[in-house]
Design an enzyme around this catalytic site. Structure first.
Site, mmCIF file in Angstrom:
data_model
loop_
_atom_site.group_PDB
_atom_site.id
_atom_site.type_symbol
_atom_site.label_atom_id
_atom_site.label_comp_id
_atom_site.label_asym_id
_atom_site.label_seq_id
_atom_site.Cartn_x
_atom_site.Cartn_y
_atom_site.Cartn_z
ATOM 1 C CD GLU A 178 -48.786 -42.744 -16.190
ATOM 2 O OE1 GLU A 178 -49.666 -43.386 -16.802
ATOM 3 O OE2 GLU A 178 -48.993 -42.185 -15.101
ATOM 4 C CE LYS A 220 -50.776 -39.777 -17.047
ATOM 5 N NZ LYS A 220 -52.213 -39.958 -17.147
HETATM 6 P P1 13P Z 1 -52.837 -38.977 -11.463
HETATM 7 O O1 13P Z 1 -52.869 -37.668 -12.174
HETATM 8 O O2 13P Z 1 -53.893 -39.133 -10.414
HETATM 9 O O3 13P Z 1 -51.455 -39.331 -10.988
HETATM 10 O O4 13P Z 1 -53.247 -40.086 -12.525
HETATM 11 C C1 13P Z 1 -52.681 -40.064 -13.765
HETATM 12 C C2 13P Z 1 -52.565 -41.439 -14.275
HETATM 13 O O5 13P Z 1 -53.038 -41.729 -15.350
HETATM 14 C C3 13P Z 1 -51.844 -42.438 -13.490
HETATM 15 O O6 13P Z 1 -51.584 -43.568 -14.292
#
Ligand code: 13P
Length: 344
Positions: A178, A220
């Site tokens: 991510e 992500k």
């Molecule tokens: P949000 O969709 O609220 O940004 O959260 C996703 C997430 O896992 C952040 O690490």
């Protein structure tokens, strides 16, 4: 099962047409902030009540195929004594776990941050696997402002993301990588696109150096958008075009799935943007959601800590999950927001 078979079967479960991942892995300070907004005190019990409500939402497994949990949730049980990871897997939702330890300032890089958590990661993963986790998540953030993010931050964060992903795969755990380019600030969509392009190039170089099998990971990312304080906001079509342009330049087609974070977009905005992305051609990856706030905000507001409002909260969550499932297929329209035929 061999490590390879485990990775293969988890990826198969997590990459399905019209399904996405629920991020319910808020750390203790973050969930306390979300609860404060609805005047609920964050205690072990209130967190357990809320997360049991979420995971036991009837029908959620139709739209959600994975859930990212926080460490504490892996050890909690519902009121009948069922472990919360089992509550999820009993409805076909694969439990995963956030494994990073949060971010700290990056030395010699003013304004930039680095995410910690590599020390002892293998041992922690072994214990999470024992509690049912089959995939993991690690988040790095990139601030957009002035000279940020600098080269050092782009390289250092790519390296930790790739090291984490390699360790996960060695234990049969699918890594979600991510990299979040933050929406905070007044930068333009073009500046966001430039930053995203450098970040993703660097992340995929590092994944290659660390011999991460792209077939057994998920990405992500954030979407390419203007900063939230930029005077000119972008339409879903502009967001979709800019996002896919950068992705095509940087993300190999071997990556099976890309599950977006919502990053401060409103629930409807996140759904409209995902739908527009899935309306464009030339997408070699499954493009879906892994939203936290954009799935949970309406449920939190409906719940407000009141046991009498559990069903209303579950209804709100199910509705958003359904809307995003439609968006993951490019079949969402604003009219469907009014469709109540699906109420619990
Ligand atoms: P949000 O969709 O609220 O940004 O959260 C996703 C997430 O896992 C952040 O690490």
């Amino acid at each position: 099962m061999s490590v390879q078979d485990q990775l293969e079967s988890t990826i198969k479960a997590l990459v399905q047409d019209g399904k996405g991942i629920l991020a319910a892995d808020e750390s203790s300070p973050t969930i306390a902030k979300r609860f404060a907004a609805i005047a609920v005190e964050s205690t072990e019990e209130s967190r357990r009540d809320y997360r049991s409500l979420i995971l036991s939402t009837p029908g959620l497994g139709q739209y959600v195929n994975g859930v990212i949990l926080f460490e504490e949730t892996l050890t909690q049980t519902d009121s009948q004594g069922t472990p919360l990871p089992d509550v999820a897997s009993n409805q076909g939702i694969v439990p995963g776990i956030k494994v990073d330890k949060g971010k700290v300032p990056l030395a010699n890089a003013p304004g930039d941050e680095i995410t910690r958590g590599l020390d002892g990661l293998e041992a922690r993963l072994e214990s999470y696997i024992g509690r049912g986790a089959r995939f993991a998540k690690w988040r790095c953030v990139y601030h957009v402002a002035g000279h940020n993010p600098g080269r050092l931050a782009v390289e250092a964060n790519a390296n930790v993301l790739a090291s984490y992903a390699a360790v996960c795969q060695s234990l049969g755990v699918v890594p979600i990588v991510e990299p979040e380019v933050l929406i905070d600030g007044d930068h333009s969509i073009e500046r966001c696109a430039d930053v995203m392009e450098s970040v993703l190039h660097e992340v995929f170089h590092a994944l290659h150096r660390n011999r991460v099998a792209l077939e057994y990971m998920l990405l992500k990312p954030s979407m390419v958008t203007p900063g939230k304080d930029h005077p000119q906001q972008a339409s879903p079509e502009q967001v979709a075009t800019a996002t896919l342009q950068i992705f095509r330049r940087t993300i190999p087609a071997a990556v099976p799935g890309i599950n977006f974070l919502s990053g401060g977009q409103t629930p409807e905005e996140a759904t409209r943007n995902l739908n527009a992305i899935n309306g464009l051609k030339n997408r070699p990856w499954n493009l879906s959601f892994s939203y936290g706030r954009a799935l949970q905000e309406p449920a939190l507001t409906a719940w407000r800590g009141d046991p009498g409002r559990v069903q209303a909260a579950q209804q709100a969550l199910l509705h958003r999950a359904r809307m995003n499932s439609l968006a993951a297929r490019g079949q969402y329209s604003d009219d469907q927001e009014q469709d109540t035929a699906w109420e619990l």
